[in-house]
Design a protein around this motif. Structure first.
Motif, PDB file in Angstrom:
ATOM      1  N   PRO A  53       0.831  -1.212   0.000  1.00 55.58           N
ATOM      2  CA  PRO A  53       0.000   0.000   0.000  1.00 55.58           C
ATOM      3  C   PRO A  53       0.866   1.263   0.000  1.00 55.58           C
ATOM      4  N   ASN A  54       0.300   2.318  -0.510  1.00 58.60           N
ATOM      5  CA  ASN A  54       0.917   3.651  -0.429  1.00 58.60           C
ATOM      6  C   ASN A  54       2.286   3.738  -1.086  1.00 58.60           C
ATOM      7  N   SER A  55       2.507   2.936  -2.117  1.00 57.41           N
ATOM      8  CA  SER A  55       3.777   2.988  -2.832  1.00 57.41           C
ATOM      9  C   SER A  55       3.576   2.416  -4.228  1.00 57.41           C
ATOM     10  N   SER A  56       4.314   2.924  -5.193  1.00 60.51           N
ATOM     11  CA  SER A  56       4.281   2.359  -6.539  1.00 60.51           C
ATOM     12  C   SER A  56       5.511   1.499  -6.792  1.00 60.51           C
ATOM     13  N   GLU A  57       6.227   1.130  -5.736  1.00 58.55           N
ATOM     14  CA  GLU A  57       7.419   0.303  -5.857  1.00 58.55           C
ATOM     15  C   GLU A  57       7.326  -0.888  -4.919  1.00 58.55           C
ATOM     16  N   TRP A  58       8.015  -1.985  -5.298  1.00 54.13           N
ATOM     17  CA  TRP A  58       8.101  -3.142  -4.411  1.00 54.13           C
ATOM     18  C   TRP A  58       8.871  -2.749  -3.154  1.00 54.13           C
ATOM     19  N   SER A  59       8.478  -3.282  -2.026  1.00 53.15           N
ATOM     20  CA  SER A  59       9.227  -3.067  -0.783  1.00 53.15           C
ATOM     21  C   SER A  59       8.883  -4.171   0.193  1.00 53.15           C
ATOM     22  N   TRP A  60       9.681  -4.314   1.217  1.00 50.57           N
ATOM     23  CA  TRP A  60       9.355  -5.223   2.301  1.00 50.57           C
ATOM     24  C   TRP A  60       8.065  -4.768   2.976  1.00 50.57           C
ATOM     25  N   GLY A  61       7.392  -5.711   3.609  1.00 49.44           N
ATOM     26  CA  GLY A  61       6.121  -5.389   4.248  1.00 49.44           C
ATOM     27  C   GLY A  61       4.910  -5.707   3.402  1.00 49.44           C
ATOM     28  N   LEU A  62       5.074  -6.561   2.384  1.00 52.83           N
ATOM     29  CA  LEU A  62       3.940  -6.916   1.544  1.00 52.83           C
ATOM     30  C   LEU A  62       2.865  -7.645   2.335  1.00 52.83           C
ATOM     31  N   GLY A  63       1.615  -7.384   1.963  1.00 57.44           N
ATOM     32  CA  GLY A  63       0.481  -8.139   2.481  1.00 57.44           C
ATOM     33  C   GLY A  63      -0.263  -8.804   1.340  1.00 57.44           C
ATOM     34  N   TRP A  64      -1.485  -9.241   1.623  1.00 58.69           N
ATOM     35  CA  TRP A  64      -2.337  -9.866   0.608  1.00 58.69           C
ATOM     36  C   TRP A  64      -3.534  -8.960   0.330  1.00 58.69           C
ATOM     37  N   GLY A  65      -3.591  -8.391  -0.902  1.00 55.37           N
ATOM     38  CA  GLY A  65      -4.805  -7.721  -1.333  1.00 55.37           C
ATOM     39  C   GLY A  65      -5.883  -8.752  -1.633  1.00 55.37           C
ATOM     40  N   HIS A  66      -7.131  -8.288  -1.801  1.00 56.05           N
ATOM     41  CA  HIS A  66      -8.252  -9.230  -1.902  1.00 56.05           C
ATOM     42  C   HIS A  66      -9.381  -8.602  -2.715  1.00 56.05           C
ATOM     43  N   ALA A  67      -9.958  -9.384  -3.616  1.00 58.28           N
ATOM     44  CA  ALA A  67     -11.148  -8.966  -4.358  1.00 58.28           C
ATOM     45  C   ALA A  67     -12.045 -10.177  -4.559  1.00 58.28           C
ATOM     46  N   THR A  68     -13.331  -9.921  -4.800  1.00 57.01           N
ATOM     47  CA  THR A  68     -14.302 -11.003  -4.989  1.00 57.01           C
ATOM     48  C   THR A  68     -15.092 -10.784  -6.273  1.00 57.01           C
ATOM     49  N   SER A  69     -15.639 -11.894  -6.792  1.00 56.43           N
ATOM     50  CA  SER A  69     -16.394 -11.832  -8.042  1.00 56.43           C
ATOM     51  C   SER A  69     -17.398 -12.970  -8.090  1.00 56.43           C
ATOM     52  N   LYS A  70     -18.467 -12.765  -8.824  1.00 54.41           N
ATOM     53  CA  LYS A  70     -19.448 -13.818  -9.088  1.00 54.41           C
ATOM     54  C   LYS A  70     -19.262 -14.455 -10.456  1.00 54.41           C
ATOM     55  N   ASP A  71     -18.512 -13.768 -11.345  1.00 57.61           N
ATOM     56  CA  ASP A  71     -18.427 -14.233 -12.731  1.00 57.61           C
ATOM     57  C   ASP A  71     -17.017 -14.231 -13.303  1.00 57.61           C
ATOM     58  N   LEU A  72     -16.001 -13.934 -12.500  1.00 55.66           N
ATOM     59  CA  LEU A  72     -14.600 -13.871 -12.927  1.00 55.66           C
ATOM     60  C   LEU A  72     -14.320 -12.692 -13.863  1.00 55.66           C
ATOM     61  N   VAL A  73     -15.280 -11.803 -14.023  1.00 55.92           N
ATOM     62  CA  VAL A  73     -15.110 -10.647 -14.904  1.00 55.92           C
ATOM     63  C   VAL A  73     -15.186  -9.345 -14.112  1.00 55.92           C
ATOM     64  N   GLN A  74     -16.282  -9.159 -13.374  1.00 59.17           N
ATOM     65  CA  GLN A  74     -16.456  -7.969 -12.545  1.00 59.17           C
ATOM     66  C   GLN A  74     -15.993  -8.284 -11.112  1.00 59.17           C
ATOM     67  N   TRP A  75     -15.076  -7.462 -10.611  1.00 56.76           N
ATOM     68  CA  TRP A  75     -14.468  -7.718  -9.297  1.00 56.76           C
ATOM     69  C   TRP A  75     -14.744  -6.570  -8.335  1.00 56.76           C
ATOM     70  N   GLN A  76     -14.972  -6.938  -7.075  1.00 52.13           N
ATOM     71  CA  GLN A  76     -15.201  -5.958  -6.026  1.00 52.13           C
ATOM     72  C   GLN A  76     -14.033  -5.983  -5.039  1.00 52.13           C
ATOM     73  N   PRO A  77     -13.403  -4.836  -4.786  1.00 51.36           N
ATOM     74  CA  PRO A  77     -12.297  -4.823  -3.812  1.00 51.36           C
ATOM     75  C   PRO A  77     -12.792  -5.111  -2.409  1.00 51.36           C
ATOM     76  N   GLN A  78     -11.980  -5.816  -1.655  1.00 51.48           N
ATOM     77  CA  GLN A  78     -12.265  -6.151  -0.268  1.00 51.48           C
ATOM     78  C   GLN A  78     -11.117  -5.660   0.616  1.00 51.48           C
ATOM     79  N   PRO A  79     -11.314  -5.624   1.922  1.00 49.17           N
ATOM     80  CA  PRO A  79     -10.213  -5.221   2.798  1.00 49.17           C
ATOM     81  C   PRO A  79      -9.006  -6.145   2.626  1.00 49.17           C
ATOM     82  N   VAL A  80      -7.829  -5.612   2.890  1.00 43.15           N
ATOM     83  CA  VAL A  80      -6.606  -6.407   2.827  1.00 43.15           C
ATOM     84  C   VAL A  80      -6.766  -7.633   3.714  1.00 43.15           C
ATOM     85  N   ALA A  81      -6.427  -8.804   3.176  1.00 40.75           N
ATOM     86  CA  ALA A  81      -6.653 -10.059   3.910  1.00 40.75           C
ATOM     87  C   ALA A  81      -5.547 -10.337   4.921  1.00 40.75           C
ATOM     88  N   LEU A  82      -4.306 -10.093   4.538  1.00 37.76           N
ATOM     89  CA  LEU A  82      -3.166 -10.378   5.418  1.00 37.76           C
ATOM     90  C   LEU A  82      -2.225  -9.184   5.439  1.00 37.76           C
TER      91      LEU A  82
END
Length: 519
Positions: free
Chosen positions: A58-87
């Motif tokens: 988050p809050n950076s356009s570069e790779w850095s230590w401290g990565l987490g897991w972003g998360h999104a959900t979908s019903k059809d594999l086409v339209q995705w809804q962002p969800q809170p960071v999972a990890l």
């Protein structure tokens, strides 16, 4: 390098052009004002909802230590809804410097579970030549509420679920767990592999098994060893699936509403005659590895798997998953129609988007469906057919076929489009494509190219917006025969397009390999 110049004319004149934005629209990408995305993680189908995770800064356009897991959900594999960071990394924990890649599954009690690598950076005095930059541990997290359709909250379980590798193995790394096998009526075992490399030897994956997903894991041995040690010393993000020579046409693999980052039946086979004399689809296992580092393209082997071992000696020669040089670290699931669906990390071109010049960086590729050629010797892939829903209209203006769609072209068959006769393009000579009558009602352009090499090493097709759409995005399609590499370069600036197109197409950092066959 030869160059072909063409300009879009009327086909785009009837498309409303939005102001230029610096982030993708149809690809999963950072959703915050600032962010970085890389490896897709843990694709999962749970109770009718698809979940996809990814490496997130988050809050950076570069790779850095401290990565987490972003998360999104979908019903059809086409339209995705962002969800809170999972990890997110836990201060003082085994993942204090990053929640690295992994997979997701549903345990025998119906609880969605994430398997991932936690890392702690090594101090300078701990570093070894050719070794990992971090201490690595394999960790678990479970959904706080398995009945929540969006699985918004995850709870980390204490400790490591896998024992550390046996002493004396001298590994170059040990990360990115992937479940090979789940318990069945005939076997109580879970099998998981973890990407690794034997120092100064070759890449591999270490296999473990247990009758309980959360504990009791024992080391089985290496999944296999690389057939050519010169090509790689570390396998990152290894994945495996059983593929068929025919794409599934009906729901099969996930009838209970659950599907993990893996769905393998592990019944290796070859063609067998039906009573009518026809042959059944050929089934083989695909092992896909991302070798060494993200400058390399993932490699795929087709062969046989059983009880924690992949028969590399009898497997096919490695095939490249992609002809470009920006795709890396794929992950996949089996969807509710039994199809193997794959995503991968798409990196940035530094010349077009220099590090730090944009608020967000990278995205995931659109989902691809994987299957085998009829004889089972080649990996085939095609865009997920449901992506047609993203078209603004249901028609296409097609260049390259004499008056009609090519027979058996699934994309064209789905579109009821208008088609044009072939055009002959000469190096350096701009050509206006089509006219107003040919493009009426069209929302996009489909190009089918036949290239005559002559004495050229590579060819570039520049697609330049016509005068009425000066702010519309242009693109260049570049292909190099020597390296068998295909690039698509997006830019709004013609000078930038020409400069990038004139650069040599990067030669893959591994030996010449057969590429995929797009369908």
């Amino acid at each position: 390098m030869a160059a072909l110049l063409a300009s879009f004319a009327a086909p785009l004149a009837r498309v409303a052009v939005e102001p230029r934005v610096a982030r993708p629209i149809f690809h999963l990408a950072p959703t915050a004002p600032r962010g970085w995305i890389n490896d897709p993680n843990g694709p999962l189908l749970h109770n009718g909802t698809y979940h996809l995770f990814w490496q997130n800064v988050p809050n950076s356009s570069e790779w850095s230590w401290g990565l987490g897991w972003g998360h999104a959900t979908s019903k059809d594999l086409v339209q995705w809804q962002p969800q809170p960071v999972a990890l997110e990394p836990s201060p003082g924990g085994l993942d204090r410097h990053g929640c690295f890649s992994g997979c997701a599954t549903v345990d025998v009690n119906g609880v969605p579970t994430i398997l991932y690598t936690g890392v702690i950076r090594k101090a300078p005095e701990e570093m070894e030549p050719g070794g990992s930059h971090q201490h690595e541990a394999q960790l678990l997290a479970v959904a706080a509420d398995p009945d929540d359709p969006e699985l918004k909250e995850w709870v980390k379980l204490p400790g490591q679920f896998l024992p550390q590798p046996p002493a004396g193995m001298h590994l170059t790394g040990w990360r990115d767990p992937f479940i090979l096998q789940t318990p069945t009526a005939g076997s109580p075992w879970w099998y998981v592999m973890v990407g690794a490399g034997l120092k100064d030897k070759c890449g591999t994956a270490l296999v473990y098994r247990s009758k309980d997903l959360k504990q009791g894991w024992e080391y089985v041995g290496p999944l296999c060893e690389s057939a050519d040690a010169d090509m790689h010393t570390m396998w990152e993000c290894p994945i495996m699936a059983q593929l068929s020579s025919k794409p599934p046409t009906s729901a099969a693999a996930a009838s209970n509403g659950h599907a993990s980052s893996h769905v393998n039946s592990f019944a290796s086979g070859h063609s067998a005659p039906h009573s009518d004399g026809c042959s059944q689809p050929i089934g083989r296992h695909m092992l896909c590895v991302s070798p060494d580092y993200c400058v390399n393209v993932p490699l795929c082997y087709l062969g046989s798997y059983a009880a924690g071992r992949f028969d590399m000696a009898a497997a096919s020669s490695p095939q490249r998953l992609d002809l470009g040089d920006i795709l890396y670290a794929p992950n996949m699931l089996t969807d509710d129609q039994g199809r193997t669906v794959l995503w991968a990390w798409m990196q940035e071109k530094q010349l077009l988007r220099p590090t730090g010049a944009y608020d967000s960086s990278c995205c995931l590729c659109v989902p691809r469906v994987l299957y085998l050629s009829p004889d089972g010797t080649r990996l085939l892939q095609e865009p997920l057919p449901e992506l047609q829903a993203l078209r603004q209209q249901h028609s296409a203006w097609h260049v390259g076929t004499a008056g009609k769609a090519p027979a058996g072209n699934a994309m064209a068959d789905a579109l009821e489009g208008a088609f044009e006769a072939p055009l002959a393009l000469r190096p350096g000579v701009p050509v206006q494509l089509g006219g107003a009558s040919s493009s009426k009602g069209s929302s996009h352009v489909d190009l089918e190219l036949t290239l005559t090499r002559g004495e050229a090493d590579s060819v570039v097709l520049l697609l330049q917006p016509f005068e009425g759409l000066a702010d519309a995005a242009g693109a260049a399609i570049a292909y190099c025969w020597a390296s068998d590499t295909l690039q698509v370069i997006h830019s709004t600036d013609l000078a930038t397009l020409e400069a990038v197109a004139a650069m040599p197409v990067p030669t893959p950092a591994f030996k010449q390999l057969p590429g995929p066959t797009p369908e």
